[in-house]
Scaffold this motif. Sequence first.
Motif, mmCIF file in Angstrom:
data_model
loop_
_atom_site.group_PDB
_atom_site.id
_atom_site.type_symbol
_atom_site.label_atom_id
_atom_site.label_comp_id
_atom_site.label_asym_id
_atom_site.label_seq_id
_atom_site.Cartn_x
_atom_site.Cartn_y
_atom_site.Cartn_z
ATOM 1 N N ASN A 170 -125.848 -57.817 -30.251
ATOM 2 C CA ASN A 170 -124.389 -57.827 -30.396
ATOM 3 C C ASN A 170 -123.716 -57.064 -29.263
ATOM 4 O O ASN A 170 -123.922 -55.862 -29.115
ATOM 5 N N ALA A 171 -122.892 -57.785 -28.485
ATOM 6 C CA ALA A 171 -122.124 -57.107 -27.431
ATOM 7 C C ALA A 171 -121.166 -56.109 -28.091
ATOM 8 O O ALA A 171 -120.670 -56.363 -29.200
ATOM 9 N N PRO A 172 -120.890 -54.995 -27.445
ATOM 10 C CA PRO A 172 -120.010 -53.987 -28.046
ATOM 11 C C PRO A 172 -118.587 -54.513 -28.259
ATOM 12 O O PRO A 172 -118.112 -55.347 -27.493
ATOM 13 N N VAL A 173 -117.958 -53.999 -29.295
ATOM 14 C CA VAL A 173 -116.551 -54.323 -29.536
ATOM 15 C C VAL A 173 -115.726 -53.045 -29.356
ATOM 16 O O VAL A 173 -116.194 -51.949 -29.666
ATOM 17 N N ARG A 174 -114.536 -53.229 -28.826
ATOM 18 C CA ARG A 174 -113.689 -52.069 -28.562
ATOM 19 C C ARG A 174 -112.881 -51.734 -29.812
ATOM 20 O O ARG A 174 -112.210 -52.589 -30.379
ATOM 21 N N MET A 175 -112.927 -50.493 -30.224
ATOM 22 C CA MET A 175 -112.203 -50.055 -31.419
ATOM 23 C C MET A 175 -110.740 -49.763 -31.066
ATOM 24 O O MET A 175 -110.473 -49.213 -29.994
ATOM 25 N N PRO A 176 -109.792 -50.124 -31.912
ATOM 26 C CA PRO A 176 -108.404 -49.743 -31.638
ATOM 27 C C PRO A 176 -108.283 -48.215 -31.588
ATOM 28 O O PRO A 176 -109.077 -47.512 -32.216
ATOM 29 N N PRO A 177 -107.291 -47.697 -30.844
ATOM 30 C CA PRO A 177 -107.189 -46.230 -30.751
ATOM 31 C C PRO A 177 -106.980 -45.607 -32.129
ATOM 32 O O PRO A 177 -106.196 -46.125 -32.928
ATOM 33 N N PRO A 178 -107.678 -44.510 -32.417
ATOM 34 C CA PRO A 178 -107.455 -43.818 -33.701
ATOM 35 C C PRO A 178 -106.115 -43.084 -33.681
ATOM 36 O O PRO A 178 -105.503 -42.940 -32.620
ATOM 37 N N ALA A 179 -105.684 -42.606 -34.841
ATOM 38 C CA ALA A 179 -104.398 -41.893 -34.920
ATOM 39 C C ALA A 179 -104.441 -40.602 -34.103
ATOM 40 O O ALA A 179 -103.428 -40.164 -33.551
ATOM 41 N N SER A 180 -105.606 -39.989 -34.030
ATOM 42 C CA SER A 180 -105.749 -38.768 -33.233
ATOM 43 C C SER A 180 -107.199 -38.634 -32.794
ATOM 44 O O SER A 180 -108.090 -39.274 -33.370
ATOM 45 N N VAL A 181 -107.393 -37.835 -31.758
ATOM 46 C CA VAL A 181 -108.765 -37.514 -31.315
ATOM 47 C C VAL A 181 -108.918 -35.998 -31.280
ATOM 48 O O VAL A 181 -107.953 -35.269 -31.051
ATOM 49 N N LEU A 182 -110.139 -35.554 -31.525
ATOM 50 C CA LEU A 182 -110.466 -34.133 -31.469
ATOM 51 C C LEU A 182 -111.503 -33.975 -30.360
ATOM 52 O O LEU A 182 -112.673 -34.335 -30.543
ATOM 53 N N ILE A 183 -111.065 -33.484 -29.210
ATOM 54 C CA ILE A 183 -111.946 -33.469 -28.034
ATOM 55 C C ILE A 183 -112.502 -32.055 -27.832
ATOM 56 O O ILE A 183 -111.762 -31.132 -27.456
ATOM 57 N N PRO A 184 -113.815 -31.881 -28.085
ATOM 58 C CA PRO A 184 -114.403 -30.542 -27.931
ATOM 59 C C PRO A 184 -114.396 -30.106 -26.472
ATOM 60 O O PRO A 184 -114.558 -30.926 -25.567
ATOM 61 N N VAL A 240 -100.513 -33.528 -27.075
ATOM 62 C CA VAL A 240 -101.459 -32.476 -27.484
ATOM 63 C C VAL A 240 -100.837 -31.730 -28.660
ATOM 64 O O VAL A 240 -99.715 -31.222 -28.557
ATOM 65 N N LYS A 241 -101.562 -31.709 -29.775
ATOM 66 C CA LYS A 241 -100.979 -31.078 -30.967
ATOM 67 C C LYS A 241 -101.351 -29.607 -31.051
ATOM 68 O O LYS A 241 -100.505 -28.734 -31.203
ATOM 69 N N LYS A 242 -102.651 -29.327 -30.958
ATOM 70 C CA LYS A 242 -103.081 -27.918 -31.065
ATOM 71 C C LYS A 242 -104.544 -27.790 -30.661
ATOM 72 O O LYS A 242 -105.246 -28.793 -30.447
ATOM 73 N N THR A 243 -104.982 -26.528 -30.585
ATOM 74 C CA THR A 243 -106.415 -26.263 -30.380
ATOM 75 C C THR A 243 -107.009 -25.907 -31.731
ATOM 76 O O THR A 243 -106.440 -25.098 -32.473
ATOM 77 N N GLU A 244 -108.123 -26.549 -32.037
ATOM 78 C CA GLU A 244 -108.826 -26.261 -33.297
ATOM 79 C C GLU A 244 -110.178 -25.666 -32.986
ATOM 80 O O GLU A 244 -110.781 -26.004 -31.968
ATOM 81 N N SER A 245 -110.670 -24.827 -33.866
ATOM 82 C CA SER A 245 -112.031 -24.309 -33.717
ATOM 83 C C SER A 245 -112.880 -24.853 -34.848
ATOM 84 O O SER A 245 -112.406 -24.978 -35.975
ATOM 85 N N TYR A 246 -114.105 -25.172 -34.528
ATOM 86 C CA TYR A 246 -115.019 -25.583 -35.599
ATOM 87 C C TYR A 246 -116.437 -25.179 -35.232
ATOM 88 O O TYR A 246 -116.734 -24.874 -34.071
ATOM 89 N N ARG A 247 -117.299 -25.136 -36.218
ATOM 90 C CA ARG A 247 -118.700 -24.775 -36.009
ATOM 91 C C ARG A 247 -119.471 -26.056 -35.696
ATOM 92 O O ARG A 247 -119.453 -26.982 -36.519
ATOM 93 N N ASP A 248 -120.077 -26.114 -34.510
ATOM 94 C CA ASP A 248 -120.745 -27.368 -34.142
ATOM 95 C C ASP A 248 -122.149 -27.429 -34.747
ATOM 96 O O ASP A 248 -122.572 -26.531 -35.482
ATOM 97 N N VAL A 249 -122.879 -28.514 -34.434
ATOM 98 C CA VAL A 249 -124.169 -28.720 -35.089
ATOM 99 C C VAL A 249 -125.234 -27.720 -34.625
ATOM 100 O O VAL A 249 -126.306 -27.644 -35.222
ATOM 101 N N PHE A 250 -124.947 -26.978 -33.557
ATOM 102 C CA PHE A 250 -125.887 -25.942 -33.115
ATOM 103 C C PHE A 250 -125.483 -24.566 -33.634
ATOM 104 O O PHE A 250 -126.046 -23.551 -33.256
ATOM 105 N N GLY A 251 -124.436 -24.553 -34.469
ATOM 106 C CA GLY A 251 -123.986 -23.284 -35.048
ATOM 107 C C GLY A 251 -123.035 -22.519 -34.147
ATOM 108 O O GLY A 251 -122.676 -21.383 -34.431
ATOM 109 N N ARG A 252 -122.646 -23.124 -33.025
ATOM 110 C CA ARG A 252 -121.722 -22.437 -32.106
ATOM 111 C C ARG A 252 -120.285 -22.711 -32.534
ATOM 112 O O ARG A 252 -119.981 -23.799 -33.026
ATOM 113 N N THR A 253 -119.404 -21.731 -32.306
ATOM 114 C CA THR A 253 -117.989 -21.980 -32.541
ATOM 115 C C THR A 253 -117.429 -22.649 -31.292
ATOM 116 O O THR A 253 -117.547 -22.120 -30.179
ATOM 117 N N VAL A 254 -116.846 -23.820 -31.487
ATOM 118 C CA VAL A 254 -116.365 -24.624 -30.368
ATOM 119 C C VAL A 254 -114.866 -24.839 -30.515
ATOM 120 O O VAL A 254 -114.371 -25.107 -31.619
#
Length: 436
Positions: A20-34, A78-92
């Motif tokens: 299956n060739a890839p299909v392009r997803m419509p843009p989401p309402a927001s993105v969270l870019i680490p 740009v709405k804000k900066t968020e912090s979250y704990r990533d899968v390696f346990g680091r705060t990102v």
Amino acid sequence: MRFFRMSGVHVPHRKNTAGNAPVRMPPPASVLIPLSMGIGAPSTPTVQPGDKVLVGQKIAEAGGFVGAAIFSSVSGTVKKTESYRDVFGRTVNALLIDSDGEMTPDPTLAPVAVTTAKALVDAARACGLVGLGGAGFPTAVKLAADPAKVDYVLLNGAECEPYITSDTRTMLDRTEELVAGMKLLRDLYSATVVVGIERNKPEAVKKIRAAIAGDAGLSVKVLPGSYPQGGEKVLIYNCTGRIVGEGKLPLDVGCIVLNVTTTVELMKYLATGMPLVERCLTVDGSAVKEPKNVIVPIGTRMQDVFDFCGGFQSEPGKILYGGPMMGIAVPDAGFPVMKTTNAIVALNERDAILPDPTPCIRCGKCANTCPLHLTPFAIGEAVQKKDAGELAKLKVTLCMECGCCSFICPAHRPLVQQNKLGKAILKAATPPKGGK
Ligand code: SF4
Ligand code: SF4
């Protein structure tokens, strides 16, 4: 010393989406870019909450030499900066950007001409490219080699993990860009360029071979169909016969290794000026209703991607960044797609259950299967004793965490986790370089 026995393990391929060739997803309402998406220092934001951004506009500078710039994957605010704990346990820290749904590109982006290896390194740095096969090492750092020391540039198209087919689709759907990349790398580094592809992808082998026919210095190496052909050291050995020893790098044996999709994204940047803002990933697993390859803006939340694939057909028991052999479990589907995310796999509750480990029966299967000839059962004993000296002797740092040993162990012992712990014990006991 024998290395890289050809056996490996035969894992179920489950390449359900290869056709299956890839299909392009419509843009989401927001993105969270680490601001941290690979190896190296976190990036430093160059935008503030309230700033308007366009697709391809820089939003964070590389945090150091081993780091990568980050670009907005949507147009919006740009709405804000968020912090979250990533899968390696680091705060990102991560930038939350509301999309305006327009996906307006930055009009200042323009093609980039490259005539030297140095200019190629600069281009790889400018577009924030990292290894897209999962490791996330900055591509500019890999390419920053003296061309006189490079004999081979190896393009990794092994894609040996179950389920994942995004590189396969790159090789099939973007062959022209890939071959253009092969020629450029051959000419700039005066090197032989080899694409390594597992033999279970005959269409990709055929298509690339046809495209490079008669071109000196370019070739395809068909790799065995056993896991883990995509391991960097295994690939180098199988393509060149050269062995990367303990503590050594591919360049020490005259090799640069790039993933095929990384190469193609670099060529896209040169042709258009659009930096790395999206990626193709495989969405699959027993809990996913409609498995597919999807092109998504970086920072899209996994849940949005799963929804685009029809949602779940049953409650997921485990969600992974990557495949079942080397993938990393995430606590929930709110985690974002990163530059390094080549697949998201959701397993149903039955498939997610791991059998309880039982005592080691010293059958030796783990050692017989390890492509690097390590002895996981002995490493386990050294870990129990926290014996750093023994762990060093057993060369635990060589472990590439491929999971072959865990896969084959009849006692279901968590050998990869044990080896990770072994590395940590050894690291803690090793004085820093320059220390006493
Ligand atoms: S495969 Fe499992 S049971 Fe066999 S020696 Fe290795 S750790 Fe022990
Ligand atoms: S995870 Fe490490 S020890 Fe186990 S097979 Fe792979 S390289 Fe060998």
